[in-house]
Design a protein around this motif. Sequence first.
Motif, short mmCIF file in Angstrom:
data_model
loop_
_atom_site.label_atom_id
_atom_site.label_comp_id
_atom_site.label_asym_id
_atom_site.label_seq_id
_atom_site.Cartn_x
_atom_site.Cartn_y
_atom_site.Cartn_z
N LEU A 110 -21.00 52.10 54.52
CA LEU A 110 -20.97 51.54 53.17
C LEU A 110 -21.06 50.02 53.25
N GLN A 111 -21.55 49.43 52.17
CA GLN A 111 -21.59 47.97 52.09
C GLN A 111 -20.17 47.42 52.16
N GLY A 112 -20.00 46.40 52.96
CA GLY A 112 -18.67 45.78 53.06
C GLY A 112 -17.81 46.40 54.16
N SER A 113 -18.32 47.45 54.82
CA SER A 113 -17.54 48.10 55.86
C SER A 113 -17.46 47.25 57.13
N GLY A 114 -18.38 46.30 57.24
CA GLY A 114 -18.42 45.47 58.45
C GLY A 114 -19.59 45.85 59.35
N LYS A 115 -20.58 46.50 58.75
CA LYS A 115 -21.72 47.02 59.50
C LYS A 115 -22.52 45.90 60.17
N THR A 117 -21.75 42.74 60.74
CA THR A 117 -20.94 42.03 61.74
C THR A 117 -20.86 42.86 63.02
N ARG A 142 -31.11 43.52 49.88
CA ARG A 142 -30.25 42.33 49.94
C ARG A 142 -30.79 41.36 50.98
N GLN A 148 -28.10 37.08 57.02
CA GLN A 148 -26.78 37.11 57.70
C GLN A 148 -26.94 37.67 59.12
N THR A 249 -13.60 49.30 61.72
CA THR A 249 -13.42 47.85 61.61
C THR A 249 -12.07 47.53 60.98
N ARG A 250 -11.72 46.25 61.04
CA ARG A 250 -10.49 45.72 60.46
C ARG A 250 -9.24 46.41 61.01
N ASP A 252 -7.49 45.08 63.00
CA ASP A 252 -6.53 43.97 63.08
C ASP A 252 -5.62 43.89 61.85
N GLY A 275 -13.18 47.32 65.58
CA GLY A 275 -13.35 45.92 65.19
C GLY A 275 -11.97 45.31 65.06
N VAL A 276 -11.73 44.23 65.81
CA VAL A 276 -10.38 43.70 65.85
C VAL A 276 -10.26 42.25 65.37
N SER A 277 -11.36 41.68 64.91
CA SER A 277 -11.27 40.37 64.24
C SER A 277 -12.60 40.08 63.56
N GLU A 278 -12.59 39.01 62.76
CA GLU A 278 -13.83 38.60 62.11
C GLU A 278 -14.79 37.96 63.09
#
Length: 297
Positions: A110-115, A117, A142, A148, A249-250, A252, A275-278
């Motif tokens: 999904l959008q915003g899941s961290g794909k 990144t 997009r 990005q 992801t996230r 953290d 995923g453990v950080s930005e």
Amino acid sequence: MFDALTDRLSSVFDRLSGRGVLSEKDIDEALREVRVALLEADVALPVVRDFIAKAKEKAAGQDVIRSIRPADQVVKITYDGLVEMLGGEGGAEGLNISLNPPTVILMAGLQGSGKTTTAAKLGLKLGKDRKKVLLASLDTRRPAAMEQLATLAVQAGVDSLPIVAGQSAPDIARRAMSAAKLQGYDILILDTAGRTTLDEAMMSEAAEIARIANPSETLLVADSLTGQDAVRTAKAFHERLPLTGLVLTRADGDGRGGAALSMRAVTGLPIKFLGVSEKIDGLDVFDAARVAGRILG
Ligand code: GDP
């Protein structure tokens, strides 16, 4: 990631080991508390039920009460159950690398899941393994997402497919495949378009791209903070796409860990990375035994 669960379980086991001799009732009581701890960690109910049923069976079979250190046995049974829940012994699954390069890795979610990144984080990891990596964004709706990915690719020190306006996602996938072949890339990471909710158009586009690109890995990226929603999302994607693994992801920011603990049992898929950080290097290989050990403190 499992802070609350770790606290709860350590207080259950501390009390148990303080007792010395254990009765069957003590063990039942302890397992009941483990059950509550797992439910509070937002683990899916059927997964908890299965865990407790197996733990009870093992406790009876191994004659825990008569063992020298019964409390340790209960901890061991819990540890084994957690390892199984998280995907089993044998260390990290790793990525399937094709013998016939390029290895295509398709990222869905999904959008915003961290794909996006995560695509770049994987690029960095594989680049460090001396693989020649090409990233390509298929998010035609997009343009910002395409840019990005290109920016993140620079940070990761890997290449990205030049952006050509007006191409459809399948056309970009084909262009990426031929560029990767012609230019000798080992790995091609395709970042598919995400939507904010599960919808048919997103699913059929991702399925079409999977048919075109024949990926060695199709990874679903899901936000662990969304708990059981992440599990439902993974299940829905897997019904349409032949997923090979999951990235959560996230991790953290997730104090409960319910998605991680439920994913394997509900979807049958291995969690491959967390995923453990930005930051671009914030991606850990997921190892069930190590994570189970960390949960038990
Ligand atoms: P996409 O829409 O799925 O491609 O999501 P993005 O890759 O753009 O990520 C959305 C936001 O989540 C960005 O601000 C990322 O920096 C952030 N993010 C991604 N993965 C992680 C992670 O593992 N931990 C944290 N803290 N933030 C993350």
